[in-house]
Design a protein around this motif. Structure first.
Motif, PDB file in Angstrom:
ATOM      1  N   PHE A  60       0.835  -1.193   0.000  1.00 39.60           N
ATOM      2  CA  PHE A  60       0.000   0.000   0.000  1.00 39.60           C
ATOM      3  C   PHE A  60       0.869   1.241   0.000  1.00 39.60           C
ATOM      4  O   PHE A  60       1.879   1.304   0.703  1.00 39.60           O
ATOM      5  CB  PHE A  60      -0.917   0.051   1.217  1.00 39.60           C
ATOM      6  CG  PHE A  60      -1.666   1.356   1.325  1.00 39.60           C
ATOM      7  CD1 PHE A  60      -2.757   1.587   0.491  1.00 39.60           C
ATOM      8  CD2 PHE A  60      -1.268   2.346   2.196  1.00 39.60           C
ATOM      9  CE1 PHE A  60      -3.435   2.795   0.542  1.00 39.60           C
ATOM     10  CE2 PHE A  60      -1.951   3.549   2.254  1.00 39.60           C
ATOM     11  CZ  PHE A  60      -3.037   3.776   1.423  1.00 39.60           C
ATOM     12  N   LYS A  61       0.474   2.244  -0.773  1.00 35.40           N
ATOM     13  CA  LYS A  61       1.162   3.527  -0.818  1.00 35.40           C
ATOM     14  C   LYS A  61       0.117   4.634  -0.830  1.00 35.40           C
ATOM     15  O   LYS A  61      -0.734   4.685  -1.719  1.00 35.40           O
ATOM     16  CB  LYS A  61       2.041   3.609  -2.069  1.00 35.40           C
ATOM     17  CG  LYS A  61       2.781   4.916  -2.212  1.00 35.40           C
ATOM     18  CD  LYS A  61       3.895   5.015  -1.221  1.00 35.40           C
ATOM     19  CE  LYS A  61       4.679   6.305  -1.445  1.00 35.40           C
ATOM     20  NZ  LYS A  61       5.625   6.559  -0.413  1.00 35.40           N
ATOM     21  N   PRO A  62       0.151   5.546   0.185  1.00 31.38           N
ATOM     22  CA  PRO A  62      -0.784   6.670   0.157  1.00 31.38           C
ATOM     23  C   PRO A  62      -0.332   7.694  -0.896  1.00 31.38           C
ATOM     24  O   PRO A  62       0.849   8.027  -0.974  1.00 31.38           O
ATOM     25  CB  PRO A  62      -0.699   7.238   1.574  1.00 31.38           C
ATOM     26  CG  PRO A  62       0.624   6.812   2.092  1.00 31.38           C
ATOM     27  CD  PRO A  62       0.953   5.526   1.391  1.00 31.38           C
ATOM     28  N   ILE A  63      -1.255   8.151  -1.711  1.00 30.07           N
ATOM     29  CA  ILE A  63      -0.943   9.150  -2.738  1.00 30.07           C
ATOM     30  C   ILE A  63      -2.066  10.172  -2.788  1.00 30.07           C
ATOM     31  O   ILE A  63      -3.165   9.923  -2.329  1.00 30.07           O
ATOM     32  CB  ILE A  63      -0.770   8.517  -4.146  1.00 30.07           C
ATOM     33  CG1 ILE A  63      -2.053   7.820  -4.581  1.00 30.07           C
ATOM     34  CG2 ILE A  63       0.401   7.567  -4.183  1.00 30.07           C
ATOM     35  CD1 ILE A  63      -2.089   7.483  -6.048  1.00 30.07           C
ATOM     36  N   ASP A  64      -1.770  11.315  -3.347  1.00 32.46           N
ATOM     37  CA  ASP A  64      -2.786  12.345  -3.512  1.00 32.46           C
ATOM     38  C   ASP A  64      -2.551  13.027  -4.853  1.00 32.46           C
ATOM     39  O   ASP A  64      -1.485  13.293  -5.261  1.00 32.46           O
ATOM     40  CB  ASP A  64      -2.723  13.350  -2.388  1.00 32.46           C
ATOM     41  CG  ASP A  64      -3.894  14.317  -2.390  1.00 32.46           C
ATOM     42  OD1 ASP A  64      -4.756  14.216  -3.277  1.00 32.46           O
ATOM     43  OD2 ASP A  64      -3.940  15.155  -1.498  1.00 32.46           O
TER      44      ASP A  64
END
Length: 64
Positions: A60-64
């Motif tokens: 999982f990788k948080p991105i915006d």
């Protein structure tokens, strides 16, 4: 078509349709990269952990 060994990025993957696709593709042997907003980090990490507990590979990788 087979996805075994393929690397698949799923945006919006921490919930809803994305998580369902992640689980299905991981069961078929794909390496899953779950990308979602930082506010979904807990759900995304849990999903990756669940996939790995079932023998798959997921990140999982948080991105915006």
């Amino acid at each position: 078509m087979t996805v075994k060994g393929k690397r698949i990025l799923i945006t919006g993957g921490a919930g809803g349709l994305g998580s369902g696709m992640a689980k299905l593709l991981a069961k078929e042997g794909a390496v899953i990269f779950i990308l979602d907003l930082p506010c979904a980090e807990i759900a995304g990490k849990q999903l990756a952990s669940d996939i790995e507990a079932e023998g798959g590979r997921a990140y999982f990788k948080p991105i915006d």
